[in-house]
Write an enzyme that holds these catalytic residues in place. Structure first.
Site, mmCIF file in Angstrom:
data_model
loop_
_atom_site.group_PDB
_atom_site.id
_atom_site.type_symbol
_atom_site.label_atom_id
_atom_site.label_comp_id
_atom_site.label_asym_id
_atom_site.label_seq_id
_atom_site.Cartn_x
_atom_site.Cartn_y
_atom_site.Cartn_z
ATOM 1 N N GLU A 240 -6.549 10.303 7.173
ATOM 2 C CA GLU A 240 -5.837 9.176 7.812
ATOM 3 C C GLU A 240 -4.675 9.793 8.592
ATOM 4 O O GLU A 240 -4.190 9.011 9.590
ATOM 5 C CB GLU A 240 -5.320 8.012 6.682
ATOM 6 C CG GLU A 240 -6.648 7.369 6.384
ATOM 7 C CD GLU A 240 -6.296 6.552 5.228
ATOM 8 O OE1 GLU A 240 -5.280 6.269 4.835
ATOM 9 O OE2 GLU A 240 -7.304 6.000 4.554
ATOM 10 N N GLY B 85 -12.483 4.861 0.646
ATOM 11 C CA GLY B 85 -12.473 3.238 0.898
ATOM 12 C C GLY B 85 -13.886 2.890 1.093
ATOM 13 O O GLY B 85 -13.863 1.470 1.577
ATOM 14 N N GLU C 82 -11.385 15.388 -0.966
ATOM 15 C CA GLU C 82 -11.791 13.748 -0.364
ATOM 16 C C GLU C 82 -12.511 14.026 0.813
ATOM 17 O O GLU C 82 -12.048 13.978 1.967
ATOM 18 C CB GLU C 82 -10.335 13.229 0.158
ATOM 19 C CG GLU C 82 -9.324 13.241 -1.234
ATOM 20 C CD GLU C 82 -8.157 12.049 -0.774
ATOM 21 O OE1 GLU C 82 -8.175 11.283 -1.423
ATOM 22 O OE2 GLU C 82 -7.454 11.985 0.146
ATOM 23 N N SER D 36 -12.796 6.728 -3.413
ATOM 24 C CA SER D 36 -13.859 5.356 -4.036
ATOM 25 C C SER D 36 -13.630 5.273 -5.475
ATOM 26 O O SER D 36 -14.581 4.905 -5.987
ATOM 27 C CB SER D 36 -14.786 5.032 -3.381
ATOM 28 O OG SER D 36 -14.643 4.815 -2.010
ATOM 29 N N HIS E 221 -3.697 14.225 4.763
ATOM 30 C CA HIS E 221 -4.794 13.222 4.342
ATOM 31 C C HIS E 221 -5.386 12.984 5.671
ATOM 32 O O HIS E 221 -4.932 12.884 6.928
ATOM 33 C CB HIS E 221 -3.821 12.027 3.959
ATOM 34 C CG HIS E 221 -4.637 10.832 3.411
ATOM 35 N ND1 HIS E 221 -5.445 9.980 4.348
ATOM 36 C CD2 HIS E 221 -5.008 10.903 2.138
ATOM 37 C CE1 HIS E 221 -6.259 9.384 3.433
ATOM 38 N NE2 HIS E 221 -5.962 9.569 2.063
ATOM 39 N N GLY F 91 -6.769 5.701 -4.186
ATOM 40 C CA GLY F 91 -6.093 4.887 -3.339
ATOM 41 C C GLY F 91 -6.064 3.538 -3.640
ATOM 42 O O GLY F 91 -5.330 2.917 -4.295
ATOM 43 N N GLY F 92 -7.072 2.631 -2.973
ATOM 44 C CA GLY F 92 -7.006 1.236 -3.035
ATOM 45 C C GLY F 92 -6.729 0.647 -4.536
ATOM 46 O O GLY F 92 -5.915 -0.268 -4.713
ATOM 47 N N ASN G 75 -2.010 7.125 -3.972
ATOM 48 C CA ASN G 75 -1.671 6.764 -2.845
ATOM 49 C C ASN G 75 -1.551 5.404 -2.318
ATOM 50 O O ASN G 75 -2.759 4.885 -2.332
ATOM 51 C CB ASN G 75 -2.556 7.691 -1.865
ATOM 52 C CG ASN G 75 -2.268 7.580 -0.221
ATOM 53 O OD1 ASN G 75 -1.193 7.384 -0.046
ATOM 54 N ND2 ASN G 75 -3.352 8.053 0.435
ATOM 55 N N LYS H 140 -0.719 4.305 0.425
ATOM 56 C CA LYS H 140 -0.804 4.311 1.731
ATOM 57 C C LYS H 140 0.347 3.311 2.328
ATOM 58 O O LYS H 140 1.378 3.393 1.789
ATOM 59 C CB LYS H 140 -2.167 3.736 2.030
ATOM 60 C CG LYS H 140 -3.235 4.598 1.296
ATOM 61 C CD LYS H 140 -4.617 4.120 2.223
ATOM 62 C CE LYS H 140 -5.712 4.835 1.282
ATOM 63 N NZ LYS H 140 -6.733 4.808 1.999
HETATM 64 C C1 PEP Z 1 -7.313 8.074 -0.294
HETATM 65 O O1 PEP Z 1 -6.544 7.428 0.309
HETATM 66 O O2 PEP Z 1 -7.205 9.220 -0.347
HETATM 67 C C2 PEP Z 1 -8.281 7.336 -1.182
HETATM 68 C C3 PEP Z 1 -8.777 8.407 -1.928
HETATM 69 O O3 PEP Z 1 -8.457 6.242 -1.225
HETATM 70 P P1 PEP Z 1 -9.675 5.113 -1.926
HETATM 71 O O4 PEP Z 1 -9.495 5.534 -3.315
HETATM 72 O O5 PEP Z 1 -9.289 3.726 -1.589
HETATM 73 O O6 PEP Z 1 -11.099 5.642 -1.431
#
Ligand code: PEP
Length: 235
Positions: free
Chosen positions: A92, A161, A155, A196, A90, A216-217, A8, A10
C-alpha cells in the site's frame, strides 16, 4: 519454534479501540510467540505494553536522517517511544511510489539505529513469477555488509484484504527460494506470511515452513486476533 505475529493496524483505530486492544493483549500469556503491534504513528505514545512478549512497531519510517525532511519520522524519535520495528515496502506504500531504492534506504536507516525492518514483498497477480519477489528482497538489502536482523513478510498483493490465499506449497516455494539467498548472508532472519489471514484459515497456513504471520484486517478485531495468536502459540 519461536513465532512472530505482526499486527498491521494500517490507518485504522481510535484511542478507545487501542485501549481495549492493549488491555486484552497485555493479559495474554504466551509461551513462545512474539507480537509486534504496528499502530499509526500518532497512537504510538498511547501504547503502554506490560507484556514482555509484545513489542511496538510502526508502518513506515523516513528514508533519511537529513534534518530537512518535512513530515518524516526518523528511528531515533521512534526509539524514544519504545518502537523497535518498522514495516518497510508494504504494497500500500509501494502503490504511492515507494521504490526498491527507497525501501533499501529505509532499511539502512533502520539498521544503523538498531531497529529491525519488517520488509514486505509480494507479486501483484497470481500469474507473476517468483523472480519478482526475489528481486524485491535482493534490492532491499543491497549494499548491507555487516551482520543484520530482518523480518520478511511474504505478502502476495492479490491476497491482501481479498479473502484469497496462496497454497501452502506456493508459500513453501517462496520461503525456500528466499532462504537460499539469505543463508549465504550474515543475516538473522524470519519469514512470515501475510494476506487475508483469518480464524478460518490460519491453522492451514501455519503448516507452511514459515515463522509466523503479518495480520491486517483481523488484528483490529481483537478477540479473533487473540484466537489466532493462541492457536499459533499452542502449536
Ligand atoms: C496487510 O495489510 O499486510 C495484510 C496482510 O492485510 P490483511 O490481513 O487484511 O489481508
Amino acid at each position: 519454534m519461536h513465532k512472530i505475529i505482526v499486527a498491521n493496524y494500517k490507518m485504522n483505530g481510535s484511542k478507545k479501540l487501542y485501549r481495549s486492544i492493549q488491555n486484552k493483549l497485555n493479559k495474554l500469556e504466551l509461551k513462545d510467540t512474539e507480537l509486534i503491534l504496528c499502530p499509526p504513528f500518532l497512537y504510538v505514545p498511547f501504547f503502554k505494553l506490560s507484556n514482555s512478549n509484545i513489542h511496538l512497531g510502526v508502518q513506515d519510517v523516513s528514508n533519511t536522517i537529513d534534518r530537512k525532511s518535512t513530515g518524516q519520522i526518523k528511528p531515533e524519535m521512534l526509539k524514544e517511544f519504545g518502537v523497535e520495528y518498522s514495516i518497510v515496502g508494504h504494497s500500500e506504500r509501494r502503490i504511492l511510489g515507494e521504490t526498491d531504492e527507497l525501501v533499501n534506504q529505509k532499511i539502512k536507516v533502520l539498521l544503523s539505529s538498531g531497529m529491525t525492518p519488517i520488509l514486505c514483498v509480494g507479486e501483484q497477480s497470481k500469474d507473476e513469477n517468483l523472480s519478482i519477489v526475489i528481486k524485491q528482497v535482493k534490492e532491499a538489502i543491497k549494499g548491507i555488509k555487516s551482520h543484520f536482523k530482518l523480518i520478511i513478510a511474504y505478502e502476495p498483493v492479490w491476497a491482501i484484504g481479498t479473502g484469497e490465499l496462496p497454497s501452502v506449497q506456493h508459500v513453501n516455494e517462496v520461503a525456500r527460494s528466499l532462504k537460499k539467498i539469505l543463508n549465504k548472508l550474515d543475516v538473522e532472519y524470519k519469514i512470515l506470511y501475510g494476506g487475508s489471514i483469518s480464524n478460518e484459515n490460519f491453522q492451514d497456513m501455519a503448516k507452511a515452513d514459515i515463522d509466523g504471520f503479518l495480520v491486517g484486517g483481523i488484528s483490529l478485531e481483537v478477540d479473533k486476533f487473540i484466537k489466532i495468536v493462541k492457536g499459533i502459540d499452542n502449536e
